[in-house]
Structures are given as structure tokens and as C-alpha cells.
Design a protein around this motif. Structure first.
Motif, PDB file in Angstrom:
ATOM      1  N   ILE A  16       2.567   9.587  -5.554  1.00  9.54           N
ATOM      2  CA  ILE A  16       3.046  10.892  -5.082  1.00  9.54           C
ATOM      3  C   ILE A  16       4.082  11.481  -6.029  1.00  9.54           C
ATOM      4  N   ILE A  17       4.966  10.619  -6.574  1.00 10.65           N
ATOM      5  CA  ILE A  17       6.013  11.136  -7.470  1.00 10.65           C
ATOM      6  C   ILE A  17       5.591  11.058  -8.938  1.00 10.65           C
ATOM      7  N   GLY A  18       4.292  10.725  -9.170  1.00  6.72           N
ATOM      8  CA  GLY A  18       3.775  10.787 -10.534  1.00  6.72           C
ATOM      9  C   GLY A  18       3.932   9.528 -11.353  1.00  6.72           C
ATOM     10  N   TYR A  19       4.355   8.421 -10.739  1.00  3.48           N
ATOM     11  CA  TYR A  19       4.529   7.169 -11.471  1.00  3.48           C
ATOM     12  C   TYR A  19       3.224   6.355 -11.379  1.00  3.48           C
ATOM     13  N   TRP A  20       2.183   6.891 -12.045  1.00  5.40           N
ATOM     14  CA  TRP A  20       0.872   6.249 -11.976  1.00  5.40           C
ATOM     15  C   TRP A  20       0.904   4.842 -12.577  1.00  5.40           C
ATOM     16  N   VAL A  33      13.946   2.008   4.329  1.00  6.80           N
ATOM     17  CA  VAL A  33      13.350   2.952   3.382  1.00  6.80           C
ATOM     18  C   VAL A  33      13.470   4.382   3.910  1.00  6.80           C
ATOM     19  N   GLY A  34      13.278   4.524   5.226  1.00  7.45           N
ATOM     20  CA  GLY A  34      13.448   5.842   5.843  1.00  7.45           C
ATOM     21  C   GLY A  34      14.842   6.383   5.636  1.00  7.45           C
ATOM     22  N   LEU A  35      15.856   5.507   5.809  1.00  2.16           N
ATOM     23  CA  LEU A  35      17.244   5.919   5.565  1.00  2.16           C
ATOM     24  C   LEU A  35      17.465   6.232   4.094  1.00  2.16           C
ATOM     25  N   MET A  36      16.822   5.413   3.221  1.00  2.00           N
ATOM     26  CA  MET A  36      16.981   5.598   1.772  1.00  2.00           C
ATOM     27  C   MET A  36      16.384   6.935   1.318  1.00  2.00           C
ATOM     28  N   LEU A  37      15.404   7.426   2.039  1.00  2.00           N
ATOM     29  CA  LEU A  37      14.777   8.712   1.688  1.00  2.00           C
ATOM     30  C   LEU A  37      15.688   9.900   2.004  1.00  2.00           C
ATOM     31  N   ILE A  38      16.703   9.646   2.842  1.00  2.00           N
ATOM     32  CA  ILE A  38      17.537  10.764   3.314  1.00  2.00           C
ATOM     33  C   ILE A  38      18.993  10.635   2.865  1.00  2.00           C
ATOM     34  N   LEU A  39      19.629   9.506   3.161  1.00  2.00           N
ATOM     35  CA  LEU A  39      21.081   9.378   3.003  1.00  2.00           C
ATOM     36  C   LEU A  39      21.588   9.579   1.576  1.00  2.00           C
ATOM     37  N   PRO A  40      20.995   8.911   0.532  1.00  2.00           N
ATOM     38  CA  PRO A  40      21.541   9.110  -0.822  1.00  2.00           C
ATOM     39  C   PRO A  40      21.494  10.575  -1.263  1.00  2.00           C
ATOM     40  N   TRP A  82      22.327  12.359  -5.025  1.00  2.00           N
ATOM     41  CA  TRP A  82      21.149  12.103  -5.862  1.00  2.00           C
ATOM     42  C   TRP A  82      20.164  13.262  -5.691  1.00  2.00           C
ATOM     43  N   ASP A  83      19.397  13.553  -6.779  1.00  2.00           N
ATOM     44  CA  ASP A  83      18.320  14.535  -6.600  1.00  2.00           C
ATOM     45  C   ASP A  83      17.193  13.873  -5.804  1.00  2.00           C
ATOM     46  N   TYR A  84      16.294  14.727  -5.258  1.00  2.00           N
ATOM     47  CA  TYR A  84      15.320  14.172  -4.320  1.00  2.00           C
ATOM     48  C   TYR A  84      14.302  13.261  -5.020  1.00  2.00           C
ATOM     49  N   THR A  85      13.984  13.567  -6.297  1.00  2.00           N
ATOM     50  CA  THR A  85      13.046  12.702  -7.029  1.00  2.00           C
ATOM     51  C   THR A  85      13.616  11.297  -7.193  1.00  2.00           C
ATOM     52  N   THR A  86      14.906  11.237  -7.559  1.00  2.00           N
ATOM     53  CA  THR A  86      15.561   9.934  -7.702  1.00  2.00           C
ATOM     54  C   THR A  86      15.623   9.217  -6.351  1.00  2.00           C
ATOM     55  N   THR A  87      15.977   9.970  -5.305  1.00  2.00           N
ATOM     56  CA  THR A  87      16.066   9.378  -3.968  1.00  2.00           C
ATOM     57  C   THR A  87      14.716   8.781  -3.548  1.00  2.00           C
ATOM     58  N   PHE A  88      13.652   9.561  -3.723  1.00  2.00           N
ATOM     59  CA  PHE A  88      12.319   9.093  -3.332  1.00  2.00           C
ATOM     60  C   PHE A  88      11.911   7.885  -4.187  1.00  2.00           C
ATOM     61  N   TYR A  89      12.207   7.955  -5.494  1.00  2.00           N
ATOM     62  CA  TYR A  89      11.862   6.867  -6.418  1.00  2.00           C
ATOM     63  C   TYR A  89      12.558   5.576  -6.000  1.00  2.00           C
ATOM     64  N   ARG A  90      13.877   5.686  -5.707  1.00  2.00           N
ATOM     65  CA  ARG A  90      14.635   4.494  -5.305  1.00  2.00           C
ATOM     66  C   ARG A  90      14.154   3.943  -3.956  1.00  2.00           C
ATOM     67  N   ILE A 101       0.843  -1.208   0.000  1.00  2.00           N
ATOM     68  CA  ILE A 101       0.000   0.000   0.000  1.00  2.00           C
ATOM     69  C   ILE A 101       0.875   1.253   0.000  1.00  2.00           C
ATOM     70  N   LEU A 102       1.909   1.249   0.851  1.00  2.00           N
ATOM     71  CA  LEU A 102       2.812   2.397   0.943  1.00  2.00           C
ATOM     72  C   LEU A 102       3.588   2.598  -0.361  1.00  2.00           C
ATOM     73  N   ALA A 103       4.044   1.490  -0.969  1.00  2.00           N
ATOM     74  CA  ALA A 103       4.805   1.592  -2.217  1.00  2.00           C
ATOM     75  C   ALA A 103       3.947   2.162  -3.338  1.00  2.00           C
ATOM     76  N   ALA A 104       2.704   1.674  -3.440  1.00  2.00           N
ATOM     77  CA  ALA A 104       1.801   2.183  -4.482  1.00  2.00           C
ATOM     78  C   ALA A 104       1.483   3.655  -4.250  1.00  2.00           C
ATOM     79  N   THR A 105       1.239   4.015  -3.002  1.00  4.49           N
ATOM     80  CA  THR A 105       0.953   5.420  -2.664  1.00  4.49           C
ATOM     81  C   THR A 105       2.149   6.309  -2.993  1.00  4.49           C
ATOM     82  N   GLY A 106       3.354   5.820  -2.661  1.00  7.03           N
ATOM     83  CA  GLY A 106       4.570   6.572  -2.962  1.00  7.03           C
ATOM     84  C   GLY A 106       4.761   6.773  -4.451  1.00  7.03           C
ATOM     85  N   SER A 107       4.443   5.763  -5.246  1.00  6.87           N
ATOM     86  CA  SER A 107       4.565   5.868  -6.700  1.00  6.87           C
ATOM     87  C   SER A 107       3.656   6.961  -7.245  1.00  6.87           C
TER      88      SER A 107
END
Length: 632
Positions: free
Chosen positions: A90-94, A257-264, A270-278, A82-88
Motif C-alpha cells: 500500500i505504501i509502495g514498498y514492493w 499497530v492500530g495505536l502506532m497508526l495514529i499516535l506518532p 511524524w508524517d503519515y507515510t513514516t507513521t504507516f511505515y513504522r 499477510i497484513l504486513a505484506a499488504t501494508g508494505s
């Protein structure tokens, strides 16, 4: 009108059964439509279509995940999806988010199918239980009544081709019975007056009148259904471990995932879109869906396979334990042997006619209910020797029988009753040789001396010898525990081919020996059929009861062989080993796929669609691999 209603009800049931699959397919079609609209510039319409696909495809799994989380207060893989689909979104990856929901729904539908496939064996069994029966009362015509209205003692008519509606004894008639539904044996069994028949089996060719002996709730057929349903709801230790591990693992993934949202973003530039996507890709590929599905479908399929072949497991734990057995202790009577004595040798005094002498002996023994007496009568019957009629006997308790025939007195019994010295010397001391072979010897004495000697023995089942050899090839040592004397035990052990034997065992000494074996071998099985075996069955790692055994043994055991065939144990062990092999394959494969996808995501060589396909594809593959257990 009635047929139309039934058809509608059947259609509704089918839709409910395949609801998840239908929702997944509809979701997939809507995604195709949304992608097409997006490519033609209809962005608003495509977004609405994607949202519809999310709701239709993800509703069942989202509901399941949220309810489980609330009830168990523990996170699960559904929440990650559910979280992964919602995250997708949010960043426009419908498209990617919708594909994730579609494949997740598809794998969920397949898992439900796997569960239903395993449960369907039991549903088909339940369908074999007749709902109506022909009740016979007095001299009146049989009347059709509901099976639920029958009472113990009622007489029921079963016509050729009909299923037997209740457990009972044949009161009238002879017929061949198809018992494959309860024993897994495809060959019909001929049954006649006084023999037991079971609900759910098929009367093939003769009309039978059966006296009901058990309420329907206690019939063997119903007990089989109850046992397997109970087994399918009981989780194995491996499954329990995976489910406990799931909650901890999900928390770890969310932390990662929380670390992945920040550390890269800060450390790798990495730009934030790439970071959030990864981070969203990580959320998908690190989910343990395949790992969670590695065990349960295979276990349920194995339990169903066993039920279909006349082996009832009372839970996944017992199925697992069979794969690690090192030693199997077996009772003798009724397990290794048939449990009823048969005549093996007859020696008659030279001056007498053998057939006439056997006819006289059988006539005397026919007045007794002793198993040895019945075996001698059966021997005469098998050799087409008709016992003479109208003989009066006198039973001497503990010794034998005394009879008067045409002014001649006959004695039948042990040596001390007929004259020990004369009996020992008869036929060149033949009795001594038979005793050393583990046989019981009965003498017939007339006015001139010992007239005949009959040797009897409880014979080893042919399938028992084969079963022991099969077990040895599987690396399982076989030992025999018996209450018989040393000579009989030694003879039966040699004939059966067991590795060792222990004679003169009482119920408590059997328990003591099983405990010693547990100390030395750790995983020990026990096979028995009597009340005296129940304590040892309960003590062993796996207790195995013969289906024809006592109720106490059947209730105490962990595994029940519906047909008294020891070779089914080897089948059960092989089934368990195959299941464990498949489970290990699934676990190794699912962990390897998760690790590979995580590394690929960090190196930015796998995108969300391929991550979804790799993750959900591995889930589908382990479920299909588990379903192989349904095959023999």
C-alpha cells in the motif's frame, strides 16, 4: 513402463514433500528478477513480477493462516504476515513486502522440514515391515503370500538375511536376530526353539520357522509405530500454553499497530507515510513466529530420538515431566532383577561326588515346571553336567518332589519336607546364613540324610546398578517397592544401591506409597513390568514400563523401555532435561529479539528489510536449535 511410472510417482512425492521450499526459492528468484527490472526502469513489469512472488511464496502460509483462523476462530501469526505484506504494498514498498514473504516462506519451509525430519524416523520404521512372507503348510514347499493374509497359528519360514514379518515363537531352527529396530540395541541376540521373535527384526544367519502368535495389527512393531505417532500428535503443556497465548498476543499486536497508526502522527509529529511505515515494521517485528516455533520442533525431535534408542514416549507431557522427577520408585522382580532365579551356592555332603549329586538333583528337578527347579536344571547344563535319565517322580504340592532311583528314595524341597532339624544343622547351619542373604534354599535328602543344599536368588541386573548410580547423579532419589519379605528386600536393595526399600507390598500398598511420595516430592516416577504394577504406574507422575512386561503394564505406562534396560531411564531423563534447556534458550532468545526489534523500530533505527531479516532469522535459528535434539 512400470519402472517409469514408479519413478514419476517418486518424483511427484518428492516435489510435494519439498513444495514449500521450492515455492520459496522460486519466489526469491522472481524477487531478484523484479528488483533488476525495477532498477532498469521497467516498473510495470517489476510490479507484475513482485505480485507473482507474493502469490507463489505466500500462498501456502496465507492459506494455512486463513483456514486456521476460520476453523479456530482465532487470529494467528500468518495473518499478521499477510497484513504486513499488504501494508508494505500500500505504501509502495514492493521490494520489502516481497522480501518479507520470501523469508517467511523460507522459515515456514524449514519448520515443515523439521516436522518431516522428526516424522521420518517413524516412516523409516514403517518401511521395515515386510509386505510378503514364506508360508509353510504341511510338507509342501513354502509359498510367498502377503503378510496381511497371515493368521495366528500360521508357520512362516524366514531365510537368512530376511526381515521377520510377524510376531511369533520359533518352531524350528536357531539364529542370531538383529533387534535394533525395536530395542535400539545394536548387538544381535541368539534365539532358538520356543523363544519369541518380533516383526521388523532381521534374521541374520540361520533359517527359522516361526509360529505366528499375534495378528499384525497387534504386533510389537505396529504398537511401537502407533505409540510414537500418537505421541507426536499429543502436545506438551508448554506447547498448549504457547498456542493459547498466540491468539491473545496477535490481538495485542494488532491493537498496538492500530495505536502506532495514529499516535506518532499526532503526538510525535511524524508524517503519515513514516507513521504507516513504522506501523508495518511493528507488525512484522512484533509477530511471535520464533516464540511459536520454540517448542514443537524440539519436542518432536526428542520423541524421535527416544524412539530411535528404544524409548517410547506416549506424549510430550510425559517427556516434559521426566525433567522434573525427584524420586523414582522401582519394582524389584523383572525390573531391578532378572525376574528368574539362578543358583548361587551348592553344598554337597563330604562323602558324595558333587557332579554326580548335581546330576541326580537335576534329573529329579527336570520333571517339574517350577522356576526354582528350572534354575537348578539350567545350572547343571551350564556346568556341563548331564542329568541321569528315566526317573519317575511324585510331586507333593506345596512341599517338594519325591523320587525313587535304583531302590533309593530321594526327597527334594524345603526343610519341613526333608526334616527341618537335620536341614538346619547341615553344613554348619549354612541355610540360616543364606536365608539372611535373601536366598531361597532347597535340600536334597537320600537314605543317609541331607545330601546337598542349593541356594538360589533372583539376581540384580548389572545394568540396574549402573542405572541407579546414573539416576542419583541426576539428582533423583531411587526407592524399591517389592512384595518380597524383609530379608530378601534388604539384600536386593543393598546390592542394587537404592536409597530405601519397602518390603511385602501388595498392589494397593504400592499405590498408597506412590501417593505418599507424590505428597512429599510432587513429581514421582514408577517403574514396573507386571499386572500388579499397573495401578502404581497409573498413579505416578510418569509411569515407566519395561518392554518385556505384561500388556497391561505397557498400556498403562507413559513411557516404555523396549529393551529391559533401566539405564535408558537416565538417558530419557537427560534427553528431557536437554529438551527443556533448548526450549528455554529458544523462548528467551525469541522474546529478546522481539523486544530489541520493537525498541529499534520505535527509535527508527531499523527498517523493514532488517526487521524482516531479524524476525524471520530468529525463527530459523530457534528451529535449527530444536533440531539438535535429533542428535544423541
Amino acid at each position: 513402463m512400470g519402472n517409469c511410472n514408479r519413478e514419476n510417482e517418486y518424483l511427484i512425492e518428492k516435489i510435494k514433500e519439498h513444495g514449500e521450499l521450492i515455492a520459496a526459492i522460486v519466489s526469491g528468484l522472481i524477487i531478484l528478477l523484479a528488483w533488476r527490472m525495477e532498477s532498469t526502469g521497467l516498473s510495470t513489469a517489476s510490479v507484475i513480477a513482485y505480485l507473482a512472488a507474493f502469490v507463489i511464496g505466500g500462498y501456502a502460509k496465507a492459506k494455512e493462516g486463513i483456514l486456521d483462523t476460520v476453523q479456530n476462530k482465532q487470529l494467528n501469526v500468518e495473518v499478521l504476515m499477510i497484513l504486513a505484506a499488504t501494508g508494505s504494498v500500500i505504501i509502495g514498498y514492493w521490494t520489502e513486502g516481497a522480501i518479507l514473504i520470501f523469508i517467511f516462506a523460507l522459515s515456514g519451509a524449514l519448520e515443515t522440514y523439521a516436522m518431516n525430519k522428526s516424522h521420518r524416523e517413524i516412516s523409516s520404521l514403517m518401511d521395515l515391515q515386510p509386505e510378503e512372507a514364506w508360508l509353510v503348510r504341511g510338507g509342501f514347499e513354502p509359498i510367498k503370500v502377503a503378510v496381511s493374509s497371515l493368521k495366528v497359528g500360521d508357520h512362516v519360514l524366514i531365510k537368512p538375511g530376511e526381515r521377520i514379518p510377524t510376531d511369533g515363537r520359533i518352531f524350528k531352527g536357531t539364529s542370531s536376530i538383529d533387534e535394533s529396530a525395536i530395542s535400539g540395541e545394536s548387538l544381535p541376540v541368539t534365539k532358538s526353539l520356543g523363544e519369541e521373535v518380533y516383526a521388523g527384526t532381521v534374521n541374520l544367519n540361520g533359517a527359522l520357522t516361526v509360529k505366528m502368535t499375534k495378528p499384525n495389527s497387534e504386533s510389537l512393531f505396529q504398537r511401537i509405530i502407533n505409540l510414537v505417532q500418537s505421541a507426536q500428535s499429543e502436545k506438551s503443556p508448554s506447547q498448549q500454553f504457547i498456542e493459547r497465548f498466540e491468539g491473545t498476543y496477535v490481538k495485542f499486536v494488532l491493537f498496538a499497530v492500530g495505536l502506532m497508526l495514529i499516535l506518532p502522527y499526532f503526538l510525535l509529529g511524524w508524517d503519515y507515510t513514516t507513521t504507516f511505515y513504522r506501523a508495518m515494521v511493528l507488525l512484522v517485528v512484533a509477530s511471535p513466529c520464533a516464540l511459536v516455533a520454540s517448542i514443537m520442533p524440539a519436542t518432536l525431535a526428542a520423541i524421535s530420538n527416544g524412539a530411535k534408542n528404544g524409548i517410547l514416549f506416549k506424549g510430550g507431557v510425559h517427556l516434559e515431566n521426566l525433567s522434573v522427577l525427584k524420586l523414582l520408585a522401582v519394582d524389584k522382580t523383572g525390573t531391578l532383577t532378572a525376574g528368574t532365579p539362578v543358583v548361587t551356592d551348592v553344598i554337597v555332603r563330604d562323602s558324595l561326588n558333587k557332579s554326580d549329586t548335581i546330576a541326580t538333583l537335576a534329573a529329579i528337578e527336570s520333571q517339574s515346571n517350577h522356576p526354582l527347579a528350572q534354575a537348578i536344571v539350567q545350572y547343571a547344563y551350564n556346568n556341563e553336567i548331564e542329568p541321569i535319565q528315566g526317573i519317575e517322580i511324585e510331586e507333593v504340592p506345596g512341599w517338594g518332589l519325591k523320587a525313587n532311583i535304583e531302590k533309593s528314595t530321594y526327597l527334594v524341597g524345603k526343610p519341613e519336607f526333608v526334616g527341618k532339624e537335620e536341614a538346619v544343622q547341615f553344613a554348619d547351619h549354612a541355610a540360616k546364613q543364606f536365608a539372611e542373604e535373601g536366598k531361597t534354599v532347597i535340600f536334597l535328602k537320600d537314605t543317609e540324610g541331607i545330601a546337598a543344599l542349593v541356594a538360589l536368588k533372583d539376581t540384580v541386573r548389572d545394568e540396574a546398578k549402573q542405572a541407579i548410580q546414573l539416576l542419583k547423579t541426576l539428582g533423583i532419589q531411587v526407592t524399591m517397592l517389592t512384595g518380597d519379605n524383609e530379608k530378601t528386600a534388604k539384600t536386593i536393595a543393598a546390592e542394587a544401591g537404592v536409597d530405601e526399600y519397602i518390603a511385602e507390598c501388595l498392589p494397593e500398598t504400592k499405590v498408597s506409597h506412590v501417593k505418599n511420595y507424590l505428597a512429599n516430592y510432587r513429581n514421582v516416577g514408577m517403574v514396573g513390568d507386571g499386572i500388579n504394577d499397573a495401578p502404581a504406574l497409573a498413579t505416578a507422575t510418569v509411569g515407566i514400563a519395561m518392554g518385556g512386561g505384561t500388556d497391561v503394564a505397557l498400556e498403562t505406562a507413559d513411557v516404555v523401555l523396549m529393551k529391559n534396560d533401566l539405564s535408558k531411564i537416565a538417558y530419557a531423563v537427560s534427553l528431557s532435561k536437554k529438551m527443556q534447556k533448548i526450549v528455554k534458550q529458544n523462548i528467551i532468545f525469541s522474546i529478546a529479539v522481539i523486544a530489541l526489534l520493537i525498541i529499534s523500530n520505535f527509535l527508527q533505527v531499523v527498517d523493514l528489510p532488517f526487521g524482516v531479516i531479524g524476525h524471520e532469522g530468529s525463527t530459523i535459528l530457534v528451529i535449527l536449535n530444536g533440531l539438535r535434539m535429533l542428535r544423541g
